[in-house]
Scaffold this motif. Structure first.
Motif, PDB file in Angstrom:
ATOM      1  N   TYR A 163       0.839  -1.197   0.000  1.00  0.00           N
ATOM      2  CA  TYR A 163       0.000   0.000   0.000  1.00  0.00           C
ATOM      3  C   TYR A 163       0.876   1.249   0.000  1.00  0.00           C
ATOM      4  O   TYR A 163       1.769   1.369   0.826  1.00  0.00           O
ATOM      5  CB  TYR A 163      -0.918  -0.008   1.226  1.00  0.00           C
ATOM      6  N   LYS A 164       0.614   2.154  -0.926  1.00  0.00           N
ATOM      7  CA  LYS A 164       1.374   3.405  -0.993  1.00  0.00           C
ATOM      8  C   LYS A 164       0.539   4.599  -0.531  1.00  0.00           C
ATOM      9  O   LYS A 164       1.062   5.533   0.056  1.00  0.00           O
ATOM     10  CB  LYS A 164       1.882   3.641  -2.412  1.00  0.00           C
ATOM     11  N   LYS A 165      -0.763   4.543  -0.814  1.00  0.00           N
ATOM     12  CA  LYS A 165      -1.657   5.629  -0.395  1.00  0.00           C
ATOM     13  C   LYS A 165      -2.883   5.025   0.282  1.00  0.00           C
ATOM     14  O   LYS A 165      -3.615   4.248  -0.321  1.00  0.00           O
ATOM     15  CB  LYS A 165      -2.094   6.472  -1.587  1.00  0.00           C
ATOM     16  N   ILE A 166      -3.083   5.419   1.527  1.00  0.00           N
ATOM     17  CA  ILE A 166      -4.180   4.887   2.329  1.00  0.00           C
ATOM     18  C   ILE A 166      -5.095   6.039   2.717  1.00  0.00           C
ATOM     19  O   ILE A 166      -4.631   7.041   3.266  1.00  0.00           O
ATOM     20  CB  ILE A 166      -3.631   4.187   3.589  1.00  0.00           C
ATOM     21  N   VAL A 167      -6.377   5.898   2.416  1.00  0.00           N
ATOM     22  CA  VAL A 167      -7.359   6.923   2.769  1.00  0.00           C
ATOM     23  C   VAL A 167      -8.186   6.431   3.946  1.00  0.00           C
ATOM     24  O   VAL A 167      -8.584   5.267   3.985  1.00  0.00           O
ATOM     25  CB  VAL A 167      -8.289   7.241   1.566  1.00  0.00           C
ATOM     26  N   VAL A 168      -8.432   7.331   4.887  1.00  0.00           N
ATOM     27  CA  VAL A 168      -9.318   7.035   6.013  1.00  0.00           C
ATOM     28  C   VAL A 168     -10.178   8.266   6.256  1.00  0.00           C
ATOM     29  O   VAL A 168      -9.724   9.388   6.081  1.00  0.00           O
ATOM     30  CB  VAL A 168      -8.526   6.630   7.288  1.00  0.00           C
ATOM     31  N   GLY A 169     -11.433   8.033   6.614  1.00  0.00           N
ATOM     32  CA  GLY A 169     -12.331   9.150   6.887  1.00  0.00           C
ATOM     33  C   GLY A 169     -12.507   9.342   8.378  1.00  0.00           C
ATOM     34  O   GLY A 169     -12.428   8.389   9.155  1.00  0.00           O
ATOM     35  N   GLU A 182      -1.552   2.808  11.586  1.00  0.00           N
ATOM     36  CA  GLU A 182      -0.644   1.683  11.867  1.00  0.00           C
ATOM     37  C   GLU A 182      -0.228   1.004  10.564  1.00  0.00           C
ATOM     38  O   GLU A 182       0.937   0.660  10.375  1.00  0.00           O
ATOM     39  CB  GLU A 182      -1.330   0.671  12.797  1.00  0.00           C
ATOM     40  N   ILE A 183      -1.186   0.822   9.672  1.00  0.00           N
ATOM     41  CA  ILE A 183      -0.891   0.192   8.373  1.00  0.00           C
ATOM     42  C   ILE A 183       0.022   1.100   7.546  1.00  0.00           C
ATOM     43  O   ILE A 183       0.995   0.647   6.948  1.00  0.00           O
ATOM     44  CB  ILE A 183      -2.195  -0.136   7.608  1.00  0.00           C
ATOM     45  N   ALA A 184      -0.290   2.406   7.541  1.00  0.00           N
ATOM     46  CA  ALA A 184       0.537   3.371   6.803  1.00  0.00           C
ATOM     47  C   ALA A 184       1.975   3.348   7.319  1.00  0.00           C
ATOM     48  O   ALA A 184       2.927   3.362   6.531  1.00  0.00           O
ATOM     49  CB  ALA A 184      -0.058   4.774   6.910  1.00  0.00           C
ATOM     50  N   ALA A 209       2.524   7.068  12.049  1.00  0.00           N
ATOM     51  CA  ALA A 209       2.402   7.521  10.650  1.00  0.00           C
ATOM     52  C   ALA A 209       3.202   8.816  10.501  1.00  0.00           C
ATOM     53  O   ALA A 209       3.125   9.700  11.351  1.00  0.00           O
ATOM     54  CB  ALA A 209       0.942   7.748  10.286  1.00  0.00           C
ATOM     55  N   THR A 210       3.987   8.918   9.440  1.00  0.00           N
ATOM     56  CA  THR A 210       4.827  10.104   9.265  1.00  0.00           C
ATOM     57  C   THR A 210       4.424  10.942   8.055  1.00  0.00           C
ATOM     58  O   THR A 210       4.543  12.154   8.075  1.00  0.00           O
ATOM     59  CB  THR A 210       6.313   9.702   9.128  1.00  0.00           C
ATOM     60  N   SER A 211       3.951  10.296   7.014  1.00  0.00           N
ATOM     61  CA  SER A 211       3.520  11.030   5.820  1.00  0.00           C
ATOM     62  C   SER A 211       1.998  11.142   5.857  1.00  0.00           C
ATOM     63  O   SER A 211       1.294  10.171   5.589  1.00  0.00           O
ATOM     64  CB  SER A 211       3.983  10.288   4.561  1.00  0.00           C
ATOM     65  N   ILE A 212       1.501  12.323   6.249  1.00  0.00           N
ATOM     66  CA  ILE A 212       0.056  12.499   6.452  1.00  0.00           C
ATOM     67  C   ILE A 212      -0.440  13.701   5.661  1.00  0.00           C
ATOM     68  O   ILE A 212       0.155  14.774   5.714  1.00  0.00           O
ATOM     69  CB  ILE A 212      -0.264  12.704   7.953  1.00  0.00           C
ATOM     70  N   GLN A 224      -5.782   8.097  -6.303  1.00  0.00           N
ATOM     71  CA  GLN A 224      -5.524   6.724  -6.742  1.00  0.00           C
ATOM     72  C   GLN A 224      -5.044   5.870  -5.561  1.00  0.00           C
ATOM     73  O   GLN A 224      -4.000   5.228  -5.614  1.00  0.00           O
ATOM     74  CB  GLN A 224      -4.524   6.713  -7.891  1.00  0.00           C
ATOM     75  N   ALA A 225      -5.841   5.920  -4.499  1.00  0.00           N
ATOM     76  CA  ALA A 225      -5.487   5.214  -3.264  1.00  0.00           C
ATOM     77  C   ALA A 225      -5.486   3.701  -3.473  1.00  0.00           C
ATOM     78  O   ALA A 225      -6.198   3.178  -4.328  1.00  0.00           O
ATOM     79  CB  ALA A 225      -6.468   5.596  -2.159  1.00  0.00           C
ATOM     80  N   ASP A 226      -4.676   3.024  -2.674  1.00  0.00           N
ATOM     81  CA  ASP A 226      -4.575   1.562  -2.724  1.00  0.00           C
ATOM     82  C   ASP A 226      -5.471   0.903  -1.680  1.00  0.00           C
ATOM     83  O   ASP A 226      -5.800  -0.268  -1.781  1.00  0.00           O
ATOM     84  CB  ASP A 226      -3.129   1.119  -2.435  1.00  0.00           C
ATOM     85  N   LEU A 227      -5.808   1.675  -0.628  1.00  0.00           N
ATOM     86  CA  LEU A 227      -6.594   1.123   0.471  1.00  0.00           C
ATOM     87  C   LEU A 227      -7.468   2.226   1.066  1.00  0.00           C
ATOM     88  O   LEU A 227      -7.008   3.342   1.249  1.00  0.00           O
ATOM     89  CB  LEU A 227      -5.665   0.566   1.568  1.00  0.00           C
TER      90      LEU A 227
END
Length: 147
Positions: free
Chosen positions: A5-11, A27-29, A82-85, A106-109
């Protein structure tokens, strides 16, 4: 198709449930050294909010409260490594907002909480987790945030 996963979106809507989903996504990021994109939907008018209101969603009116929710969520995400937010506010329903953020980046997750998925209203009218799972082109993780 890459296996990481390179880009993870969460709401987030600022609720305890949504912050639990943010924590899991972060945690996953952190594990994948991925970019975490935290999104928050808001309604521009009370009329818009009442038209689309569901019992399972928190109504956020205007982008100031949305920004505050994102600040809170960012602290939670940083707290678990997470560091890249990135933070994004988007007008519209939570489903519309999340789908546009996922597609634009173009999120992966996509990570969402399970709030509303087992309620009667959720089963009849649909819930945010069920709707995004149906509409998303990327992997969707539904975090158990509510019993």
């Amino acid at each position: 198709m890459s296996d990481s996963y390179k880009k993870i979106v969460v709401g987030t809507d600022g609720s305890k449930s949504s912050l639990h989903a943010v924590e899991r996504a972060a945690e996953i990021a952190a594990a994948f050294k991925a970019t975490l994109i935290i999104g928050c939907a808001f309604y521009e008018t009370k009329e818009e909010a009442s038209k689309t209101l569901r019992q399972d969603s928190v109504t956020i009116l205007g982008d100031d409260p949305a920004q505050e929710n994102l600040e809170k969520a960012e602290k939670v995400a940083q707290g678990v490594g997470a560091t890249s937010i990135e933070k994004v506010v988007r007008p519209g329903t939570p489903v519309e907002a999340l789908m546009s953020i996922v597609n634009e980046n173009q999120a992966d997750l996509l990570v969402v909480g399970n709030r509303g998925i087992n309620s009667l209203t959720g089963r009849l009218l649909g819930s945010v987790p069920a709707d995004v799972a149906r509409q998303s082109d990327c992997d969707v993780m539904i975090v158990h945030t509510v019993d």
